[in-house]
Design an enzyme around this catalytic site. Structure first.
Site: not given
Ligand SMILES: NC(=O)c1ccc[n+]([C@@H]2O[C@H](COP(=O)([O-])OP(=O)(O)OC[C@H]3O[C@@H](n4cnc5c(N)ncnc54)[C@H](O)[C@@H]3O)[C@@H](O)[C@H]2O)c1
Length: 381
Positions: A25, A104, A128, A188, A230, A250, A277
């Site tokens: 990037r 970051y 972040e 997200i 969950s 998360l 992820v």
């Protein structure tokens, strides 16, 4: 975006080429250069900085940037360095006292980086930790969106027989039922993953611990998405039927909980794919350990594991545009006002300050390395 520079301040902005392994990037697109130029600033881009994201030097020049031949030249001239990843050891000595670094950092995962930035006396504003009033993290969200959408693409690929999966097509075909996709965590990443899987025609179940979130998802998702609370019982039930499981939980500031243990893998069908992820926070599947794009998968108990810790790195064109869409308004504010005034006036940016002129001003970083914390107001005087 229309931001007008009402001050007479101008800033010199430098964009070095990322040199961290496999980072493709770049921190600024030619469109971003044009916006900064419109606000009266000068932008210097290292030759080749944007090439892996699809932006050639000529495009930057056309937008008004000057191309510099070396990373040393970029650090030497810039008042603000815009990057993607944290500086690596060979860049440390290039950083100047009071130079603003907007990138970051993830300081809590590297003591050498923290100490180096203190020693260099830089102003480190970390993407972040820039935080909105609702506690959302606007410069992390774009990468979660990319990873969530990619999770389904990768899961579909590894479900193919030649890739080690059970050989099932996510959407099925007329007369053949679609695959079952289970998404653990409906934030997200989970929301984007569920949308993509549902769009391909899969039968999707999202599990989350937040009833409010499940209500919201139930309202906005298409009919082939079901929500479920969950808990251990429901997770066992869901994974026994699943073809693809996506880990997207998360717990901010903590390691991800192991919602699927090694033993639970034996209750799943052979050839099922798990895409964890959340691997960057330790993973929500016990058997996940970080993998790379060169070697993304491994098999445990006949379950294919995909655990790449920097998924957005594989799609640098999309990731660069997504990241810079989010960072550019903040970069323009920093350039127009100077970092101090911008951080005094904008609390979102102020929360991004981590290390300033040798002092740690972010509690999480001070705690991580048992170093002393300075109140951020001290460095803004
Ligand atoms: N591998 C990569 O390249 C990559 C890229 C981007 C983000 N991530 C990671 O993906 C993870 C998810 O990020 P996000 O932005 O979606 O976070 P988020 O905060 O938006 O969502 C997390 C969700 O998990 C839910 N949750 C918490 N505990 C749970 C449990 N026990 N069971 C089910 N759900 C639970 C929360 O209620 C929340 O809805 C993070 O670890 C993030 O760092 C990884």
């Amino acid at each position: 975006m229309i931001i007008i520079n009402k001050t007479n301040k101008t800033m010199i902005i430098g964009v070095p080429k990322e040199i961290k392994n496999n980072e493709n990037r770049v921190a600024l697109t030619p469109a971003g250069v044009a916006e900064l130029k419109k606000n009266g600033h000068s932008v210097y881009v290292q030759a080749g900085a944007g090439i892996n994201s699809g932006f050639v030097d000529a495009a930057y020049e056309h937008a008004g940037a000057k191309i510099l031949p070396s990373i040393e030249a970029v650090y030497a001239i810039a008042e603000m360095i815009m990057k993607v990843k944290e500086p690596i050891a060979e860049e440390y000595s290039l950083i100047k006292q009071n130079q603003l670094l907007f990138t970051y950092f993830h300081f809590a995962s590297s003591e050498p980086l923290t100490k180096a930035m203190i020693a260099q006396g830089a102003v480190c504003l970390a993407y972040e930790t820039v935080e909105k009033a609702d506690r959302s993290l606007p410069l992390l969200i774009p990468m979660s969106e990319v990873a969530g959408r990619m999770a389904v693409q990768e899961g579909a690929k590894y479900l193919e027989k030649p890739s080690g999966g059970k050989g099932i097509l996510l959407g099925g075909v007329p007369g053949v039922p679609p695959a079952k996709v289970v998404v653990l965590g409906g934030g997200i990443v989970g929301t984007q993953a569920a949308k993509m899987a549902a769009g391909l025609g899969a039968k999707v179940t999202i599990l989350d611990v937040s009833l409010a979130r499940l209500r919201y998802l139930s309202d906005i998702m298409p009919a082939n998405v079901t929500t479920m609370m969950s808990n251990h019982y429901n997770i066992l039930e869901a994974i026994a039927e699943a073809d693809l499981v996506i880990g997207a939980v998360l717990i901010p500031g903590a390691k991800a909980p192991h919602l699927i243990t090694k033993q639970m893998l034996t209750t799943m069908k052979p050839g099922t794919v798990v895409v964890d992820v959340a691997v960057d926070q330790g993973g929500c599947i016990e058997t996940c350990t970080p993998t790379t794009h060169e070697n993304p998968t491994f098999v445990v108990e006949d379950i294919v594991h995909y655990c790449v810790a920097n998924m957005p790195g594989a799609v640098p064109y999309t990731s660069t545009l997504a990241l810079t869409n989010a960072t550019l308004p903040y970069a323009i504010e920093l350039a127009n006002k100077g970092w101090k005034k911008a951080c005094v006036e904008n609390i979102e940016l102020r929360k991004g300050l981590n290390v300033v002129a040798g002092k740690i001003v972010y509690k999480g970083v001070a705690d991580a390395w048992s170093l002393s914390l300075t109140d951020v107001s001290v460095v803004l005087e």
